[in-house]
Design an enzyme around this catalytic site. Structure first.
Site, short mmCIF file in Angstrom:
data_model
loop_
_atom_site.label_atom_id
_atom_site.label_comp_id
_atom_site.label_asym_id
_atom_site.label_seq_id
_atom_site.Cartn_x
_atom_site.Cartn_y
_atom_site.Cartn_z
CD GLN A 259 -3.08 -0.80 0.20
OE1 GLN A 259 -3.29 0.34 -0.23
NE2 GLN A 259 -3.81 -1.83 -0.18
CE1 TYR A 288 -7.25 -12.36 -6.77
CE2 TYR A 288 -8.81 -12.47 -4.96
CZ TYR A 288 -8.51 -12.65 -6.30
OH TYR A 288 -9.47 -13.12 -7.16
CD GLU A 312 0.01 -12.48 -4.41
OE1 GLU A 312 0.29 -12.15 -5.58
OE2 GLU A 312 -0.94 -11.97 -3.77
CG ASP A 361 -6.40 -6.29 -0.87
OD1 ASP A 361 -7.08 -5.58 -1.63
OD2 ASP A 361 -5.34 -5.89 -0.34
CB CYS A 388 -8.33 -0.63 -4.83
SG CYS A 388 -7.97 -1.80 -6.15
#
Length: 430
Positions: A259, A288, A312, A361, A388
């Protein structure tokens, strides 16, 4: 026999509408950082303006269905308009600061309106939305928050950023969204001096807490104005995040995903932990998972009697996560695309198994129908979705509703001030 010669591609005709100037009455905000106006019945998406304004706008893209335009002169201004905090990101300038002409409270109302509209349009949900500020942003005026800045160089070797929807590089002499640490790194390494080769990629990384800053040029560490040829040249940084009162340390590849807002890791990880509820002894899927931002606090929450299964697709991130969770036996890591691992297992054939709670995410495109189906098939009691992109979130909330999951909670955070981007944490329950 010689191959036939290919004819040269025909140049695309110039768009006759580009460059037209229109006087427009500006309507509501829309997803993507623009407002909606109409000209002779045609929809025009206008950037660098505000609802209720009257502007002179220049068309930047034509088309049969709609036009895009930039507001180049304000005839009647909104009370929410301010002097741009980053003029270089104005009309025709660098992408990534399209709301710098909007007062911070109005930026958050803008993002709340977009998120609420997407939920209503794509998921059929009427829900009021409040966008929360990150700690310290009001004091800093929405500037100085980016711990990571990626630049490209133009044909003259000047560092800058690409213009909106363009490959054109806008050269810069500073970046006001960067933290003071990133700015100091740029100055120390002469980033703005025009000394680079054309087409290079520069990444400046300065963790909010943890290790020293790093400059990568085309993936190569630089130090004191030249490539760092030492065998131990750093390609990773250390990040420190406090979640639920407990500190966690993360090794993160410098040019990997993390981030960018200095407060975002803590804000999001604490919101996820709160949204997940009591996890003692639970089995949690962390999809994720990246370098393990949520994995470590989730592992602490489930305790030695629980299990966190992290999935991931980026091998570098999994390598980082493995190092970050090396002393946490209740963490199980899987390398592979999330849909592949959920449906058939990773490269070793190991599946992710069942789950009491799922945390995901996904990237900006969202999870999609196949991943939502695989999550629903496991019948978790709760799904915590970090998003997002408002449109992708709303679409996936609609998919989850088809499987009996309702939106039980929603928080939104302004982790990208001066831009239209917004982060949200949604809780869905069966």
């Amino acid at each position: 026999m010689p191959r036939p010669r290919r004819s040269a591609p025909r140049p695309r005709p110039a768009d006759p509408d580009v460059g037209l100037e229109l006087e427009l009455e500006i309507g509501p905000v829309a997803h993507g950082g623009h407002c909606v106006a109409r000209h002779e019945g045609r929809v025009v998406f206008v950037r660098h303006t505000l609802p209720g304004e009257r502007v002179r706008a220049r068309v930047t893209e034509g088309g049969k269905r709609f036009w895009r335009a930039d507001a180049v002169e304000v005839l009647d201004a909104s009370p929410d308009r301010v002097d741009p905090a980053w003029p270089a990101a104005g009309p025709g300038g660098a992408g990534g600061g399209e709301l710098s002409h909007v007062a911070l409270p109005a930026q958050r109302r803008w993002k709340a309106d977009v998120l609420a509209e997407q939920l209503q349009r794509l998921a059929g949900l009427e829900r009021p939305v409040t966008v929360e500020a990150a700690p310290g942003d009001d004091v800093r005026g929405g500037l100085g928050y980016r711990t990571r800045v990626e630049l490209v160089t133009d044909g003259d070797g000047r560092a800058g950023m690409r213009a909106f929807r363009s490959h054109r590089v806008v050269p810069l002499d500073g970046m006001p969204l960067a933290t003071p640490e990133v700015a100091a790194l740029a100055d120390a390494e002469g980033v703005w001096g025009g000394r680079w080769r054309a087409g290079q990629r520069l990444e400046l990384v300065a963790p909010a807490s943890g290790s020293a800053p790093v400059l990568l040029v085309d993936g190569v560490p630089w130090r004191r104005g030249r490539p760092d040829t030492r065998a131990n040249a750093r390609r990773a940084v250390t990040e420190e995040v406090t979640v639920g009162g407990q500190g966690h340390r993360y090794r993160v590849t410098a040019d990997g995903f993390w981030q960018v807002h200095r407060e975002a890791p803590g804000v999001l990880a604490n919101a996820v932990l709160e949204a997940a509820g009591d996890l003692d002894g639970a089995r949690v899927l962390d999809l994720y998972a990246g370098a393990g931002l949520f994995t470590l606090p989730l592992a602490a929450a489930v305790g030695p009697g629980g299990r966190v299964v992290a999935v991931e697709s980026d091998p570098r991130a999994v390598k980082d996560a493995r190092r970050n969770a090396h002393d946490t036996p209740q963490v199980e890591l899987h390398l592979g695309a999330v849909d592949t691992v959920l449906l058939g297992g990773d490269a070793a054939g190991d599946g992710a198994g069942e789950a009491d709670v799922v945390v995901l995410d996904p990237p900006r495109a969202g999870a999609g129908r196949a991943v939502v189906q695989a999550i629903a098939d496991r019948r978790p009691t709760r799904v915590v979705y970090v998003a997002c992109d408002p449109a992708a979130l709303a679409r996936d909330v609609g998919y989850l509703a088809e499987h009996g999951y309702g939106l039980a909670g929603l928080r939104a955070f302004d982790l990208f001030p001066m831009t239209h981007h917004v982060e949200a944490v949604a809780v869905l329950e069966r």
